[in-house]
Design a protein around this motif. Structure first.
Motif, PDB file in Angstrom:
ATOM      1  N   LEU A  79      39.068  42.010  29.874  1.00 43.98           N
ATOM      2  CA  LEU A  79      40.114  41.700  29.554  1.00 43.98           C
ATOM      3  C   LEU A  79      40.078  41.140  30.268  1.00 43.98           C
ATOM      4  CD1 LEU A  79      41.138  44.599  27.228  1.00 43.98           C
ATOM      5  CD2 LEU A  79      41.126  42.313  26.914  1.00 43.98           C
ATOM      6  N   ILE A  80      39.769  42.391  31.683  1.00 51.61           N
ATOM      7  CA  ILE A  80      39.977  41.848  33.349  1.00 51.61           C
ATOM      8  C   ILE A  80      38.492  41.098  34.103  1.00 51.61           C
ATOM      9  CG2 ILE A  80      40.726  42.775  35.684  1.00 51.61           C
ATOM     10  CD1 ILE A  80      42.042  45.243  33.831  1.00 51.61           C
ATOM     11  N   PRO A  81      38.133  40.504  33.456  1.00 49.06           N
ATOM     12  CA  PRO A  81      37.236  39.320  34.341  1.00 49.06           C
ATOM     13  C   PRO A  81      37.187  39.736  36.198  1.00 49.06           C
ATOM     14  CG  PRO A  81      39.053  37.895  33.852  1.00 49.06           C
ATOM     15  CD  PRO A  81      39.830  38.593  33.907  1.00 49.06           C
ATOM     16  N   SER A  82      37.898  40.069  37.217  1.00 46.23           N
ATOM     17  CA  SER A  82      37.271  40.480  38.094  1.00 46.23           C
ATOM     18  C   SER A  82      36.731  42.209  38.391  1.00 46.23           C
ATOM     19  CB  SER A  82      38.253  40.957  38.749  1.00 46.23           C
ATOM     20  OG  SER A  82      39.204  39.712  38.860  1.00 46.23           O
ATOM     21  N   VAL A  83      36.759  42.616  37.211  1.00 44.70           N
ATOM     22  CA  VAL A  83      35.976  43.905  36.688  1.00 44.70           C
ATOM     23  C   VAL A  83      34.684  43.661  36.604  1.00 44.70           C
ATOM     24  CG1 VAL A  83      36.191  46.086  35.875  1.00 44.70           C
ATOM     25  CG2 VAL A  83      38.322  45.199  36.470  1.00 44.70           C
ATOM     26  N   GLN A  84      33.494  43.871  37.467  1.00 39.45           N
ATOM     27  CA  GLN A  84      32.243  45.039  36.778  1.00 39.45           C
ATOM     28  C   GLN A  84      32.099  46.029  36.782  1.00 39.45           C
ATOM     29  OE1 GLN A  84      32.704  42.686  40.361  1.00 39.45           O
ATOM     30  NE2 GLN A  84      33.134  40.877  39.025  1.00 39.45           N
ATOM     31  N   LEU A  85      31.089  46.293  35.404  1.00 37.48           N
ATOM     32  CA  LEU A  85      30.538  47.130  35.179  1.00 37.48           C
ATOM     33  C   LEU A  85      29.146  47.557  35.046  1.00 37.48           C
ATOM     34  CD1 LEU A  85      31.782  50.840  33.526  1.00 37.48           C
ATOM     35  CD2 LEU A  85      30.104  49.817  32.739  1.00 37.48           C
TER      36      LEU A  85
END
Length: 786
Positions: A79-85
């Motif tokens: 939902l938030i493309p700046s986040v990577q996990l």
């Protein structure tokens, strides 16, 4: 009508200047309809409209979290493309924002994350916490960029703030049950109400179960299942109108047979032809269960287990003090980790055991005052203390198998005296203890120079100290090895013991200028410096030419961050937003993982790259078309590279060549240049079972460009671009009651990798494994609220 915030993705949905910032005259602030306002409390430690916050903030509320199936951080990233996990198991989990935060690959506990993860103001220090199911969440806020002048622990890349639903003096009952394929069952419940005139309580539970998605052809059992159980209780005490005290207790237990990686292939290396994986496998008569990883077959000869137990207690006290609020947050937390892994990704006895059971405890104390100092000046002032102890429990074990002989030496160049049984049962046992202490003073002011122009300076004073006691012993092998055999054994695991004590203090800060060009347009510019804490190596240290331990390598220098950002937030019409951010971040002494010829060190040795740079742009917004249709979206462009990394470890294909390569100019791992999230929802009023409400259909699409899955850029370990489509169709009743919907995740059954990993237990033969993305799933969820 659906709350607008449940449609929020990225920096979404708010009307400019809906809640006056401290020091800004209320007369200049228009008053929009309530449904047009999204307020956040975590971004600057007070309640304000998200469109006024001079920070790039993404907000996702609990309703969207439920309906999108985003029940943990790994799904929030869609939902938030700046986040990577990235997670090959809970311990080996890294959360990044804009490509920064954690080293890519196997985790070393001696380094701290650069993305702060907070639940109701309590820091969860170890990244394993991000794999837990959300429990009774009201909203999740993601702040991008350095935030050290506002938060207790230094957060060089950003912060994820989870806010749970609070106890209520009005009785509330919520229950939710979802069922899907692969025997997916998820149940959630929460109960809240008064326990007296000034006391209210809340109890929340969640359980998620699912069958394994991989099949072990050797043991004939499924692995990589889900087996999660979580509990959270809260007690709210309000002795007066000026004081709120919240006590919380939480406990989560995960006991899956996971997280196994599948054999994904092999690549040619610089080793001799007879030392390539295909040649070795042929000599041993070994054939992997499948050359297609998406058949989801394994033949591992070590059981998989990922016992992940976390919990803690906290007390949060809010006192209205003068023209502001004094907040004290005290917490104790624990994490118990009990794994079993097969790190060769094969049914061969190369590395037969790889398990690092440990216990972690932390105590945190934050004291913070936020409020108005005058009509034109407001501020946040805080103190933070942190103490953490990490211990092996009882030992970290790595054990070699007989087949390792062939991975190290095969005909025609077998060393004199080598025997095939040499490594069978040869074991490394590590005991270690890490103690961490840190303290910080932080402050940020908001000076309203005029009604539209604000200056926001911030300052942070930080101290970190860590001491480690490391001891590795070796057992097994021949009772009386020859000198040649001993040298071969020590090339795999070598006894090593060292103690190290490191400390660092630093001063960092930020300066932001915010300008409200109109009542619907805000602009801001920020320059910030930040430091990521000094680290220590807990995976063993490299040796010099005389095979002596290089104790100086125990210290991993702190990162020195310089960050610039400029952003624009607009609300063209009530209920719509359009936001744009440009940023540039440079880091000296970037903490990253490197390899070493010694197998026992290669598992997680850390060092510093001289300099990296991340720059990019983000655009997001939303619009409602009438009352029936909503569209929202977020697009991120991120260009991340090593500016200077002259002594990088070789990529998988460089094994057997030089010990180090120059990766300068290469891209950072785990970062896609382009990533996007788009969501639409259609709503129509109607009735079901005599209950008024709305029918709805929603579609979420997530896309990310290709990215490197290797600490040093590789021509092989790259993950291709992919996109995911998630669909939901159902009904919501008005004013609580019930709702139900059908859902499908990965609707088009996209086959994609989340990670590609060179096998740690294979001595560089060229084979690698994969963490697979989930295949298409479908199911139904029913919720009741009253």
């Amino acid at each position: 009508m659906l709350r607008l915030s449940s449609l929020t993705i990225g920096v979404l949905t708010a009307v400019a200047a809906s809640i006056p910032a401290a020091g800004q005259p209320a007369a200049k602030t228009p008053q929009p309809e309530v449904d047009d306002v999204i307020s956040v409390t975590g971004a600057r430690r007070r309640e304000e409209a998200v469109q006024e916050v001079p920070i790039p903030v993404s907000v996702v509320d609990g309703e969207l979290i439920t309906e999108a199936g985003a029940f943990n951080v790994n799904r929030i990233k869609e939902l938030i493309p700046s986040v990577q996990l990235y997670s090959s198991n809970p311990r080996n989990t890294g959360v990044n924002i804009r490509g920064l935060g954690s080293p890519f690959g196997l985790t070393n506990d001696g380094i701290e994350p650069g993305v702060g993860y907070y639940v109701d103001g309590v820091l969860y220090a170890r990244p394993a916490a991000t794999t837990l199911d959300f429990i009774d969440v009201e909203r999740v806020e993601v702040l991008r960029g350095p935030q050290g002048t506002l938060f207790g622990k230094n957060t060089t890349a950003g912060a994820i703030l989870v806010t749970t639903r609070k106890p209520s003096f009005t009785p509330e009952y919520d229950f939710e049950i979802g069922y899907g394929d692969d025997d997916f069952v998820q149940a959630k419940g929460s109960f809240s109400g008064p326990l007296g005139d000034k006391v209210a309580g809340r109890v929340s539970l969640t359980s998620t179960q699912r069958d394994g998605l991989l099949y072990n052809v050797a043991t004939q059992e499924r692995v990589n299942d889900i087996d999660n159980l979580g509990l959270r209780t809260q007690l709210l005490v309000t002795p007066s109108e000026r004081i709120d005290v919240t006590f919380a207790l939480d406990y989560t237990n995960q006991e899956p047979k996971g997280y196994a990686q599948v054999f994904a292939g092999s690549v040619p290396t610089l080793r001799s032809a007879y030392r390539q994986f295909d040649a070795i496998a042929g000599d041993l008569g070994y054939v992997p269960p499948s050359n297609d990883p998406f058949e989801r077959l394994i033949d591992h000869d070590t059981p998989w287990k990922s016992g992940n137990e976390l919990g803690g207690v906290s007390a949060n006290i809010d006192v209205e003090l003068g023209p502001g609020t004094l907040t004290s947050t005290t917490a104790w937390r624990f994490w118990n980790w009990d794994p079993s892994n097969d790190r060769d990704y094969l049914g061969l006895p190369v590395g037969t055991l790889s398990q690092a059971p440990s216990t972690h405890e932390q105590v945190t104390q934050e004291l913070r005052w936020a409020g108005d100092l005058s009509e034109t000046l407001s501020g946040v002032f805080g103190f933070f203390a942190f103490d953490q102890q990490l211990n092996t429990d009882p030992v970290h074990t790595e054990q070699a198998g007989a087949a390792l002989y062939r991975f190290l030496w095969t005909m025609p160049n077998t060393p004199a005296g080598a025997t095939p049984e040499l490594f069978d049962g040869y074991t490394s046992e590590i005991t270690s203890e890490l103690n961490t202490a840190s303290a910080a003073l932080f402050a940020q002011l908001d000076w309203a120079i005029t009604g539209r122009l604000h200056l926001l300076p911030g300052l942070r004073l930080n101290y970190d100290q860590k001491d480690v006691d490391f001891d590795r012993r070796v057992t097994g092998g021949p009772a009386s090895p020859t000198a040649a055999e001993q040298a071969q054994l020590f090339s795999v695991y070598r006894p090593q013991a060292f103690e190290a004590d490191v400390e660092d203090s630093n001063v960092s800060g930020q300066l932001t200028l915010r300008y409200a060009a109109t009542d619907r347009i805000n602009a801001y510019a920020t320059y910030a410096t930040s430091f990521k804490s000094v680290g220590v190596n807990l995976g063993g240290l490299p040796l010099d030419a005389a095979n002596n331990t290089i104790v100086a390598a125990a210290e991993v220098k702190p990162e020195d961050v310089s960050h610039f950002e400029i952003g624009f937030k607009a609300s063209p019409t009530p209920g719509s937003t359009a936001n744009l951010t440009f940023f540039n971040t440079e880091i000296e002494d970037f903490q990253t993982q490197v390899t070493n010829a010694q197998f026992g060190v290669a598992r997680g040795y850390l060092a510093n790259a001289a300099k990296v740079r991340v720059r990019g742009a983000e655009v997001d917004g939303n619009v409602n078309i009438g009352s029936a249709f909503a569209l929202r979206g977020s697009l991120a462009y991120t260009d991340a590279e090593y500016v200077s990394f002259a002594d990088a470890p070789p990529p998988i294909e460089g094994t057997g060549g030089p010990a180090f390569v120059d990766a300068s100019g290469g891209r950072l791992p785990g970062v896609s240049k382009w990533a996007a999230s788009v969501g639409t929802e259609y709503r129509r009023q109607g009735n079901t079972f005599g209950k008024p409400g709305e029918f709805f259909a929603g579609l979420d699409i997530y896309y990310r460009d290709d990215f490197s899955s290797s600490a040093t850029p590789s021509q092989y370990l790259n993950i291709e671009a992919y996109s995911l489509a998630n669909l939901r169709v159902g009904f919501r009743s008005d004013n609580g009651g019930w709702s139900g919907f059908l859902w499908s995740r990965n609707l088009l059954d996209e086959k994609y990798f989340e990670q590609l990993l060179a096998a740690p237990a294979g001595n560089g033969a060229g084979h690698y494994g994969a963490v697979l993305g989930d295949a298409r799933t479908y199911g139904a969820t029913v919720r009741f609220s009253f």
